[in-house]
Design an enzyme around this catalytic site. Sequence first.
Site, mmCIF file in Angstrom:
data_model
loop_
_atom_site.group_PDB
_atom_site.id
_atom_site.type_symbol
_atom_site.label_atom_id
_atom_site.label_comp_id
_atom_site.label_asym_id
_atom_site.label_seq_id
_atom_site.Cartn_x
_atom_site.Cartn_y
_atom_site.Cartn_z
ATOM 1 N N LYS A 1 0.915 -1.258 -0.200
ATOM 2 C CA LYS A 1 0.005 -0.205 0.106
ATOM 3 C C LYS A 1 1.030 1.079 0.221
ATOM 4 O O LYS A 1 0.702 2.394 -0.660
ATOM 5 C CB LYS A 1 -0.589 -0.067 1.595
ATOM 6 C CG LYS A 1 -1.914 -0.881 1.546
ATOM 7 C CD LYS A 1 -3.301 -0.393 2.526
ATOM 8 C CE LYS A 1 -2.532 -0.812 4.062
ATOM 9 N NZ LYS A 1 -1.759 -2.585 4.007
ATOM 10 N N SER B 1 2.942 -5.773 -5.427
ATOM 11 C CA SER B 1 4.420 -6.721 -5.346
ATOM 12 C C SER B 1 3.803 -7.639 -6.489
ATOM 13 O O SER B 1 4.719 -8.587 -6.725
ATOM 14 C CB SER B 1 4.485 -6.707 -3.685
ATOM 15 O OG SER B 1 6.429 -7.212 -4.025
ATOM 16 N N VAL C 1 3.893 1.302 -1.334
ATOM 17 C CA VAL C 1 4.292 2.202 -2.182
ATOM 18 C C VAL C 1 3.741 2.125 -3.690
ATOM 19 O O VAL C 1 4.085 3.574 -4.206
ATOM 20 C CB VAL C 1 5.668 0.668 -2.238
ATOM 21 C CG1 VAL C 1 5.538 0.918 -4.427
ATOM 22 C CG2 VAL C 1 6.138 0.428 -1.866
ATOM 23 N N LYS D 1 -2.356 9.184 6.732
ATOM 24 C CA LYS D 1 -1.978 8.334 7.838
ATOM 25 C C LYS D 1 -2.993 8.469 8.388
ATOM 26 O O LYS D 1 -2.353 8.811 9.824
ATOM 27 C CB LYS D 1 -0.240 7.487 7.821
ATOM 28 C CG LYS D 1 -0.600 6.707 8.170
ATOM 29 C CD LYS D 1 -0.493 5.220 7.343
ATOM 30 C CE LYS D 1 -0.084 3.878 8.112
ATOM 31 N NZ LYS D 1 0.137 2.917 6.227
ATOM 32 N N GLU E 1 -4.210 6.480 2.954
ATOM 33 C CA GLU E 1 -3.129 5.202 3.376
ATOM 34 C C GLU E 1 -4.159 4.563 4.413
ATOM 35 O O GLU E 1 -3.272 5.037 6.105
ATOM 36 C CB GLU E 1 -1.893 5.009 3.442
ATOM 37 C CG GLU E 1 -1.195 3.874 3.008
ATOM 38 C CD GLU E 1 -0.085 3.762 3.335
ATOM 39 O OE1 GLU E 1 0.548 2.784 3.471
ATOM 40 O OE2 GLU E 1 0.555 4.794 3.085
ATOM 41 N N GLY E 2 -4.698 3.748 4.336
ATOM 42 C CA GLY E 2 -4.972 3.282 5.747
ATOM 43 C C GLY E 2 -3.842 1.956 6.324
ATOM 44 O O GLY E 2 -2.410 2.235 5.671
#
Length: 258
Positions: A15, A171, A17, A37, A109-110
Amino acid sequence: MPVIVVTGTGTEIGKTVVTAALAALATAAGRSVAVLKPAQTGVAPGEAGDVAEVLRLSGAAAGAELARFPEPLAPDTAARRAGLAPVGPAEVAEAARKLAEEHDLVLVEGAGGLLVRFDEAGGTLADAARLLGAPVLVVVPAGLGTLNSTALTAEALRARGIEQLGVVVGSWPGEPDLAARCNLADLPAVAGAPLLGAVPAGAGALGAGEFRAAAAGWLAPALGGEWDAASFTAAHAAERPAARETAARETAARAAGA
């Protein structure tokens, strides 16, 4: 789209990246980007967290954490064990709105997955996205098991009336196995949303300049990049067993004829 919420089907799947790649592309396009965040877990005071990593890789303008808890647990659990106040969806939405007043794009971002609990009331990142009326980008792993978790996340979003932008593989392995290659075609079907990118494994270890230069090749035009789902899927298409058997017979026949 002033706010995008980035979630995942689990933890440690890319997440941060993906958020950095989004921020890098928007920044390169001349947009002012802020990264939020809501709850950083598993990081001690003074250590660099996810926001710092996104800013390092992307060159984004600003970042903020609403809460930090030292143990690598769900935010609600980590806050309770640390004896600290949790952060709830309303606080997340308010912070994102304030950042949106001063920036062209806010990326939220979680932690973990979509329905990880933020507080004792059971508030989640999904609740924050609903309060904001913001679309959600879902980061998923490449391999076996991702279809089920992706489908469950998509179902949870639909049940709450939240827009899903699409899915990004967080990824992508250098040597993808059969499941990963097949999943490229199956992910959009189970998500009910487009495949919008595949970030190569290890991208977060790149230097900032190299990361920013490469980011456009990882994300689709809808996210500011140049990545093409059809071409990428075709390039990694898994050959069917029948096709392999036919090719083997043809090769044997040619050898016998020689």
